[in-house]
Write a protein that holds these residues in place. Structure first.
Motif, PDB file in Angstrom:
ATOM      1  N   VAL A  68       8.511  -1.092   3.326  1.00 37.45           N
ATOM      2  CA  VAL A  68       7.378  -0.693   2.895  1.00 37.45           C
ATOM      3  C   VAL A  68       6.962   0.070   2.255  1.00 37.45           C
ATOM      4  CG1 VAL A  68       5.934   0.115   4.816  1.00 37.45           C
ATOM      5  CG2 VAL A  68       6.462  -1.726   6.031  1.00 37.45           C
ATOM      6  N   ILE A  69       7.679   1.203   1.540  1.00 37.09           N
ATOM      7  CA  ILE A  69       8.040   2.078   1.419  1.00 37.09           C
ATOM      8  C   ILE A  69       7.741   0.913  -0.398  1.00 37.09           C
ATOM      9  CG2 ILE A  69       8.835   3.949  -0.304  1.00 37.09           C
ATOM     10  CD1 ILE A  69       9.267   5.413   2.164  1.00 37.09           C
ATOM     11  N   LEU A  70       8.489   0.556  -0.652  1.00 35.25           N
ATOM     12  CA  LEU A  70       8.659  -0.034  -1.669  1.00 35.25           C
ATOM     13  C   LEU A  70       7.383  -1.464  -2.164  1.00 35.25           C
ATOM     14  CD1 LEU A  70      10.677  -0.737  -4.380  1.00 35.25           C
ATOM     15  CD2 LEU A  70      11.134  -3.115  -2.954  1.00 35.25           C
ATOM     16  N   VAL A  71       7.130  -1.889  -0.783  1.00 29.73           N
ATOM     17  CA  VAL A  71       5.908  -3.046  -1.454  1.00 29.73           C
ATOM     18  C   VAL A  71       4.758  -2.094  -1.761  1.00 29.73           C
ATOM     19  CG1 VAL A  71       4.096  -3.785   0.058  1.00 29.73           C
ATOM     20  CG2 VAL A  71       6.907  -4.279   0.093  1.00 29.73           C
ATOM     21  N   GLY A  73       4.807   1.135  -2.663  1.00 32.63           N
ATOM     22  CA  GLY A  73       4.707   1.590  -4.160  1.00 32.63           C
ATOM     23  C   GLY A  73       4.507   0.838  -5.380  1.00 32.63           C
ATOM     24  N   THR A  74       4.742  -0.613  -5.245  1.00 33.53           N
ATOM     25  CA  THR A  74       4.375  -1.656  -6.004  1.00 33.53           C
ATOM     26  C   THR A  74       3.314  -2.039  -6.534  1.00 33.53           C
ATOM     27  OG1 THR A  74       7.026  -2.755  -6.154  1.00 33.53           O
ATOM     28  CG2 THR A  74       4.831  -4.211  -6.648  1.00 33.53           C
ATOM     29  N   VAL A  75       2.695  -2.099  -5.183  1.00 32.04           N
ATOM     30  CA  VAL A  75       0.527  -2.163  -5.012  1.00 32.04           C
ATOM     31  C   VAL A  75       0.545  -1.125  -5.976  1.00 32.04           C
ATOM     32  CG1 VAL A  75      -1.519  -2.637  -3.752  1.00 32.04           C
ATOM     33  CG2 VAL A  75       1.041  -3.573  -3.276  1.00 32.04           C
ATOM     34  N   ALA A  76       0.308   0.118  -5.512  1.00 28.86           N
ATOM     35  CA  ALA A  76       0.208   1.531  -6.642  1.00 28.86           C
ATOM     36  C   ALA A  76       0.721   1.709  -7.736  1.00 28.86           C
ATOM     37  CB  ALA A  76       0.459   2.401  -5.483  1.00 28.86           C
ATOM     38  N   LEU A  77       1.264   1.491  -8.072  1.00 27.14           N
ATOM     39  CA  LEU A  77       1.721   0.980  -9.274  1.00 27.14           C
ATOM     40  C   LEU A  77       0.717  -0.083 -10.763  1.00 27.14           C
ATOM     41  CD1 LEU A  77       3.793   1.567 -12.042  1.00 27.14           C
ATOM     42  CD2 LEU A  77       4.798  -0.227 -11.308  1.00 27.14           C
ATOM     43  N   ILE A  78       0.314  -1.438  -9.459  1.00 28.95           N
ATOM     44  CA  ILE A  78      -0.498  -2.250  -9.804  1.00 28.95           C
ATOM     45  C   ILE A  78      -1.499  -2.316 -10.216  1.00 28.95           C
ATOM     46  CG2 ILE A  78      -0.721  -4.857  -9.695  1.00 28.95           C
ATOM     47  CD1 ILE A  78       1.878  -5.554  -8.617  1.00 28.95           C
TER      48      ILE A  78
END
Length: 102
Positions: A68-71, A73-78
């Protein structure tokens, strides 16, 4: 290693009877339950893997939280990257309009 926990012989009932078995396991772990029987003169062996107790402590929970944290973080970065590119494009358009008006 392997160790025999329980062995029981049961006659096969050709009339389709149901045989209930009750086995008490004294400890947690991975067991292989083997059912051996004959039908029509042919021997059969069915091995059934059986886990008694929780095979993991917190591992699945930690994996789920990490995923969940990885997803997120990825969404926030995108989103941040897209927002930055959009602002750069808006600034370029504004500068080109400003330059054209002079």
């Amino acid at each position: 290693g392997q160790r025999l926990v329980h062995s029981q012989l049961q006659d096969f009932s050709p009339d389709g009877g149901i045989f209930n078995q009750g086995i008490v396991f004294g400890e947690e772990g991975f067991f292989l339950v083997s059912a051996r029987f004959e039908y029509g003169g042919e021997p059969y062996v069915i091995d059934i893997p059986l886990q008694i107790g929780n095979p993991y402590s917190l591992d699945p929970v930690l994996i789920a939280i990490g995923t969940v944290i990885l997803v997120l973080g990825t969404v926030a970065l995108i989103k941040r990257t897209r927002r930055k590119k959009r602002l750069e494009r808006i600034n370029r358009v504004a500068q080109s309009r400003h330059s054209a008006s002079e």
